[in-house]
Write a protein that holds these residues in place. Structure first.
Motif, mmCIF file in Angstrom:
data_model
loop_
_atom_site.group_PDB
_atom_site.id
_atom_site.type_symbol
_atom_site.label_atom_id
_atom_site.label_comp_id
_atom_site.label_asym_id
_atom_site.label_seq_id
_atom_site.Cartn_x
_atom_site.Cartn_y
_atom_site.Cartn_z
ATOM 1 N N UNK A 18 0.867 -1.173 0.000
ATOM 2 C CA UNK A 18 0.000 0.000 0.000
ATOM 3 C C UNK A 18 0.908 1.229 0.000
ATOM 4 N N UNK A 19 1.098 1.826 -1.164
ATOM 5 C CA UNK A 19 2.012 2.954 -1.311
ATOM 6 C C UNK A 19 1.318 4.306 -1.150
ATOM 7 N N UNK A 20 0.033 4.290 -0.796
ATOM 8 C CA UNK A 20 -0.727 5.538 -0.709
ATOM 9 C C UNK A 20 -0.265 6.449 0.426
#
Length: 75
Positions: free
Chosen positions: A21-23
């Motif tokens: 999850x790179x958000x």
């Protein structure tokens, strides 16, 4: 995905970015804070001349030079 599978995929060189999850990713010590600094005109002119020669902005040259100086001073 289980941690063992993730580790196994990573170790075997598989692309694991779809599993992340790179958000909300952030680089440490990279939070920016605005500061105001007054420089004499001759200094601004010299900064602009050097920035133009290198093809970068005045802000970029100031950041690079300050970072170099801080790294060389041992922080």
């Amino acid at each position: 995905m289980k941690a063992r599978k993730f580790d196994s995929d990573f170790e075997s060189g598989k692309n694991i970015t779809d599993s992340l999850d790179l958000s909300k990713i952030k680089r440490p010590n990279q939070i920016q804070k605005r500061v105001n600094v007054d420089f004499p005109t001759w200094m601004i002119d010299s900064l602009d001349k050097e920035a133009s020669r290198l093809g970068v902005t005045r802000q970029s040259i100031i950041k690079v030079w300050l970072a170099e100086r801080l790294e060389n001073s041992g922080r």
